[in-house]
Design a protein around this motif. Structure first.
Motif, PDB file in Angstrom:
ATOM      1  N   ALA A 114      63.563 -42.111 -10.507  1.00 37.71           N
ATOM      2  CA  ALA A 114      63.013 -43.377 -10.026  1.00 37.71           C
ATOM      3  C   ALA A 114      61.483 -43.348 -10.069  1.00 37.71           C
ATOM      4  CB  ALA A 114      63.493 -43.656  -8.602  1.00 37.71           C
ATOM      5  N   LYS A 115      60.907 -42.187  -9.817  1.00 35.48           N
ATOM      6  CA  LYS A 115      59.442 -42.066  -9.878  1.00 35.48           C
ATOM      7  C   LYS A 115      58.937 -42.237 -11.309  1.00 35.48           C
ATOM      8  CE  LYS A 115      59.456 -38.943  -5.921  1.00 35.48           C
ATOM      9  NZ  LYS A 115      59.254 -37.540  -5.451  1.00 35.48           N
ATOM     10  N   GLU A 117      60.361 -44.009 -13.651  1.00 37.18           N
ATOM     11  CA  GLU A 117      60.491 -45.427 -14.002  1.00 37.18           C
ATOM     12  C   GLU A 117      59.460 -46.283 -13.267  1.00 37.18           C
ATOM     13  OE1 GLU A 117      64.869 -46.259 -15.631  1.00 37.18           O
ATOM     14  OE2 GLU A 117      64.684 -46.406 -13.449  1.00 37.18           O
ATOM     15  N   SER A 118      59.222 -45.993 -12.001  1.00 32.41           N
ATOM     16  CA  SER A 118      58.247 -46.769 -11.238  1.00 32.41           C
ATOM     17  C   SER A 118      56.848 -46.641 -11.812  1.00 32.41           C
ATOM     18  CB  SER A 118      58.241 -46.322  -9.770  1.00 32.41           C
ATOM     19  OG  SER A 118      59.478 -46.594  -9.150  1.00 32.41           O
TER      20      SER A 118
END
Length: 256
Positions: A114-115, A117-118
């Motif tokens: 998720a990091k 992608e963020s």
């Protein structure tokens, strides 16, 4: 009549000079031009412009701009290393492709995806547990790639687009399987050599010496690489490099 002709000639000359300066300034700064787009160049191992001749390409030549794709293999690492790499990339307004070994995705590391992608980075497939695919048959090759796709999709909700074979070891069968799964195989044409060198300074020197315009630079998620990444990106920027993603530019990447 002679005086009128002389003034007329001078006016054309002045207008021509002004027009030349305006065009040169436009080409040099690239204001008002669409950002460059790149696609993979399998025959070269790097990237190439998605379009043919354009004023943007002329502008890049005049301004000395160069482009490279940054890639990191073998993550997610965890233990704060992913965050360290992401912080350095953010400092340089850079993005990268992270080719993940899916057996490394567990309860302790799944949050790293998720990091990535963020931050606007891309997640790629580096097989499930990093075998030499050239030594496997097609069913085993498919299992390695597809099981990794599924693990990434289970965490992110999306299947990766890009695939990199471990060790760069690829065959026609590997390519056919990747293509049948709707994936593009991404190799490299610049190597930090961080899979075997023992000192961060060597990683920096190999990265700088091998990276040329439109390179794909191979790095790994390793503490030594993270330690010298800021220096690598700083020196590449001083040589005119900007860091892009294939087929797209993140909205956070400013081309100027």
């Amino acid at each position: 009549m002679l005086l009128f002709y002389t003034c007329y000639r001078h006016s054309i000359f002045v207008c021509g000079m002004l027009l030349t300066l305006v065009l040169y300034a436009m080409l040099l700064t690239a204001h008002g031009m669409a950002p460059p787009r790149f696609v993979l160049s399998p025959e070269m191992g790097g990237i190439k412009h998605a379009s043919g001749f354009s004023l943007r390409k002329v502008s890049d030549v005049l301004a000395g701009r160069k482009y490279a794709v940054l890639t990191f293999d073998d993550g997610p690492y965890g233990q704060g290393l992913d965050e360290q790499i992401l912080a350095t990339l953010q400092k340089h307004h850079a993005h990268a492709v992270f080719f993940l070994v899916c057996s490394h995705i567990n309860d302790a590391t799944r949050g790293e995806l998720a990091k990535f992608e963020s931050a606007g980075d891309l997640i790629g497939n580096h097989t499930f547990d990093h075998p030499d695919l050239a030594k496997l048959g097609q069913p085993e090759i498919r299992q390695q790639i597809e099981s990794c796709n599924q693990r990434i999709a289970d965490v992110t909700g999306k299947r990766p687009t890009y695939f990199r074979p471990p060790f760069g070891s690829t065959t026609r069968a590997v390519g056919e399987v990747a293509k049948s799964l709707g994936m593009q195989q991404m190799l490299w044409n610049a190597n930090s050599e961080d899979s075997w060198v023992k000192h961060p300074e060597q990683i920096r020197d190999f990265s700088l010496s091998q990276t040329e315009d439109q390179s794909v630079l191979l790095m790994h998620e390793k503490p030594m690489t993270a330690a010298v990444l800021d220096d690598i990106l700083t020196q590449l920027e001083q040589r005119g490099f900007q860091f892009v993603l294939p087929d797209q530019l993140s909205d956070n990447v400013a081309i100027n």
